[in-house]
Design a protein around this motif. Structure first.
Motif, short mmCIF file in Angstrom:
data_model
loop_
_atom_site.label_atom_id
_atom_site.label_comp_id
_atom_site.label_asym_id
_atom_site.label_seq_id
_atom_site.Cartn_x
_atom_site.Cartn_y
_atom_site.Cartn_z
N ALA A 14 14.12 9.66 -2.27
CA ALA A 14 14.06 8.88 -1.03
C ALA A 14 13.64 9.74 0.16
N TRP A 15 14.04 11.00 0.20
CA TRP A 15 13.71 11.84 1.35
C TRP A 15 12.24 12.26 1.31
N GLU A 16 11.67 12.43 0.12
CA GLU A 16 10.23 12.69 0.02
C GLU A 16 9.47 11.46 0.51
N ALA A 17 9.94 10.29 0.10
CA ALA A 17 9.30 9.04 0.52
C ALA A 17 9.43 8.87 2.03
N ILE A 35 13.08 -3.49 1.72
CA ILE A 35 13.95 -2.50 1.09
C ILE A 35 13.11 -1.79 0.04
N PHE A 36 13.10 -0.48 0.10
CA PHE A 36 12.53 0.33 -0.97
C PHE A 36 13.72 0.84 -1.78
N MET A 37 13.73 0.53 -3.08
CA MET A 37 14.84 0.95 -3.92
C MET A 37 14.37 2.04 -4.89
N PHE A 38 15.09 3.16 -4.86
CA PHE A 38 14.77 4.32 -5.68
C PHE A 38 15.81 4.46 -6.77
N LYS A 39 15.39 4.51 -8.02
CA LYS A 39 16.33 4.72 -9.13
C LYS A 39 16.88 6.15 -9.09
N ASP A 40 16.07 7.07 -8.62
CA ASP A 40 16.52 8.45 -8.40
C ASP A 40 16.56 8.66 -6.89
N HIS A 91 4.11 9.95 -7.97
CA HIS A 91 5.19 10.02 -8.96
C HIS A 91 6.57 9.80 -8.36
N ILE A 92 6.64 8.96 -7.35
CA ILE A 92 7.92 8.55 -6.77
C ILE A 92 8.12 7.09 -7.16
N LEU A 132 0.84 -1.21 0.00
CA LEU A 132 0.00 0.00 0.00
C LEU A 132 0.88 1.26 0.00
N TRP A 133 1.94 1.24 0.80
CA TRP A 133 2.85 2.38 0.84
C TRP A 133 3.50 2.60 -0.52
N GLN A 134 3.92 1.49 -1.16
CA GLN A 134 4.55 1.60 -2.47
C GLN A 134 3.57 2.19 -3.48
N THR A 135 2.33 1.74 -3.46
CA THR A 135 1.32 2.26 -4.38
C THR A 135 1.09 3.74 -4.14
N SER A 136 1.02 4.14 -2.88
CA SER A 136 0.83 5.56 -2.56
C SER A 136 1.98 6.40 -3.08
N LEU A 137 3.20 5.90 -2.91
CA LEU A 137 4.37 6.63 -3.41
C LEU A 137 4.36 6.72 -4.93
N MET A 138 4.01 5.61 -5.59
CA MET A 138 3.97 5.61 -7.05
C MET A 138 2.88 6.56 -7.55
N ASN A 139 1.75 6.65 -6.83
CA ASN A 139 0.70 7.59 -7.21
C ASN A 139 1.16 9.03 -7.06
#
Length: 188
Positions: free
Chosen positions: A151-154, A142-147, A128-129, A119-126
């Motif tokens: 990560a700090w916004e997340a 582990i949450f992996m960010f390509k940019d 635009h993260i 759910l957290w991942q979906t919220s972040l993707m919504n």
């Protein structure tokens, strides 16, 4: 009109000219690894062949290069004077992969952890993260960010969640607002 003899002679002429100008390399001129049968090539031989193949190609654009070969992002020092240290980290991680460790509070099962962090991942993707999620334990992912700058916004989003115990970015721990560890740490 051309007769058949003339056509045959012209064909033979073109074939012989092609033979003369297409020279096969001598075995003596080839390096030792190139004399092998293609089925006997080692990984090093194939890598040399690939390097020769790539020599004449145009260089890749910076965004097409592997991450470790990309040029470092330009940091504007004029913006740093009054900013927070996190802002400097955001700028330095722009365009680089960054992993964030997240711990779910309570004693969740793996299935609960998958559901909550999904759910957290979906919220972040919504928002635009772009993030990928990898479970590593019953209550950790582990949450992996390509940019990495995202990560700090997340992190700001994640620490506000009820079931978020801890978020770790670059070895710095951020406790969730509803974390049981946070209250224990404040008492000390």
């Amino acid at each position: 009109m051309l007769n058949i003899r003339t056509v045959i002679l012209l064909c033979l002429l073109f074939i012989s000219v092609g033979e003369v100008y297409s020279k096969k390399a001598d075995k003596k001129e080839k390096p030792e690894w190139a004399k092998k049968d293609i089925r006997d090539y080692t990984d090093a031989d194939l890598e040399r062949l690939y390097d020769q193949w790539e020599e004449d190609d145009e260089p890749l654009e910076p965004d097409e290069l592997p991450e470790h070969l990309r040029p470092a992002p330009k940091i504007d020092m004029s913006n740093i004077a009054g900013s927070k240290p996190e802002d400097l980290l955001k700028m330095s991680k722009k365009g680089k992969t960054l992993m964030v460790f997240v711990t779910v509070s309570g004693n969740p099962t793996e299935k609960e952890t998958e559901k909550i962090t999904g759910l957290w991942q979906t919220s972040l993707m919504n928002n635009h993260i772009n993030v990928e999620r990898y479970p590593i334990g019953e209550n950790r992912v582990i949450f992996m960010f390509k940019d990495g700058s995202q990560a700090w916004e997340a992190k700001d989003f994640l620490v506000d969640q009820k079931r978020c115990e801890l978020v770790t970015i670059e070895s710095k721990e951020y406790y969730g607002k509803h974390s049981s560890k946070k209250s224990k740490k404040e008492e000390l």
